[in-house]
Write a protein that holds these residues in place. Structure first.
Motif, short mmCIF file in Angstrom:
data_model
loop_
_atom_site.label_atom_id
_atom_site.label_comp_id
_atom_site.label_asym_id
_atom_site.label_seq_id
_atom_site.Cartn_x
_atom_site.Cartn_y
_atom_site.Cartn_z
N SER A 28 0.92 -1.27 0.12
CA SER A 28 -0.17 0.15 0.10
C SER A 28 0.96 1.20 0.10
O SER A 28 1.96 1.15 0.20
CB SER A 28 -0.86 -0.11 1.23
N LEU A 29 0.25 2.53 -0.32
CA LEU A 29 1.08 3.62 -0.49
C LEU A 29 0.60 4.48 0.74
O LEU A 29 -0.72 4.67 1.01
CB LEU A 29 0.62 4.32 -1.69
N TRP A 30 1.47 5.13 1.21
CA TRP A 30 1.29 6.08 2.42
C TRP A 30 1.63 7.44 1.80
O TRP A 30 3.07 7.58 1.24
CB TRP A 30 1.68 5.97 3.82
N LYS A 32 1.91 11.74 2.83
CA LYS A 32 1.89 12.85 4.02
C LYS A 32 1.73 14.29 3.35
O LYS A 32 2.51 14.62 2.37
CB LYS A 32 2.84 12.80 4.88
N TRP A 38 -1.66 12.02 7.11
CA TRP A 38 -1.24 10.78 6.43
C TRP A 38 -2.26 10.33 5.64
O TRP A 38 -3.70 10.21 6.16
CB TRP A 38 -0.85 9.83 7.13
N GLY A 39 -2.27 9.90 4.29
CA GLY A 39 -3.37 9.32 3.91
C GLY A 39 -3.04 7.71 3.32
O GLY A 39 -1.67 7.81 3.17
N GLU A 40 -3.66 6.83 3.31
CA GLU A 40 -3.24 5.61 2.93
C GLU A 40 -4.30 4.89 1.82
O GLU A 40 -5.40 5.18 1.85
CB GLU A 40 -3.36 4.53 4.13
N SER A 41 -3.46 4.32 0.73
CA SER A 41 -4.19 3.54 -0.24
C SER A 41 -4.95 2.39 0.11
O SER A 41 -4.39 1.68 1.22
CB SER A 41 -3.50 3.43 -1.44
N SER A 43 -4.55 -1.70 -0.16
CA SER A 43 -3.38 -2.40 -0.35
C SER A 43 -3.85 -3.14 -1.62
O SER A 43 -4.99 -3.40 -1.90
CB SER A 43 -3.17 -3.43 0.74
#
Length: 186
Positions: A28-30, A32, A38-41, A43
């Motif tokens: 997954s991509l984090w 900032k 922070w945002g997270e995609s 997975s």
């Protein structure tokens, strides 16, 4: 999106080429933003297959080893696109790093023993590859004993008869077996 191939980089850099371990991965991509949030995609699942190194044994490698008579020669090659981490030799189920350690092992085996030799390598992902088998035989010289003569003093023209007993684990028992016997005098 739409059938495009995307590269996934595991790094703090925007672009990087990172070796991935073999197996099933969840990536997954984090990101900032400038305010520190922070945002997270979601997975994604990736399976990284390990392609084993290509390993060969060169024909100059020793095929018959005789303790005290043969210098053990081990020559082989290992290639892998990701890079080779380690190479070693396998004989009779045991690993050896070099010809010296394998020679020491062979010196303690019974004569007339044959087993398969393999040259093996692991790549940077620890995926192992081994060569095809290569037969390595342990030979022993004949054991000669009971040397006797019919006369200890011989005049010119007299017949001298020499007698000897010998054993050979390689099957040389009689001259008819294509044994080579040489007598020497000092």
């Amino acid at each position: 999106g739409d059938n495009e191939t995307t590269s996934v980089n595991i790094s703090t850099d925007k672009q990087a080429n990172i070796p991935l371990p073999t197996g099933q991965l969840s990536i997954s991509l984090w990101a900032k933003d400038i305010y520190g949030a922070w945002g997270e995609s979601a997975s994604v699942s990736v399976t990284v297959i390990g392609i084993p190194p290509t390993v060969t044994i060169n024909p100059e490698t020793t095929t018959v080893y005789t303790e005290g008579y043969t210098d053990l020669v081990l020559l082989g090659e290992a290639t892998d696109n990701s890079g080779i981490e380690r190479t070693y030799w396998m004989y009779n189920g045991n690993e050896f790093d070099d010809s010296s350690s394998l020679s020491s092992y062979l010196d303690n085996l019974s004569a007339g023993f044959t087993s398969n030799l393999y040259h093996c390598a692991t790549d940077i992902y620890f995926t192992e590859g081994c060569s095809d088998h290569y037969e390595l035989r342990i030979n022993s010289p004949p054991e000669i004993y009971n040397i006797t003569v019919n006369k200890e003093v011989v005049a010119p023209g007299e017949l001298l008869e020499l007698y000897v007993s010998f054993d050979d684990y390689e099957g040389c028992y009689f001259v008819a077996d294509n044994c080579i016997l040489n007598w020497y005098s000092d």
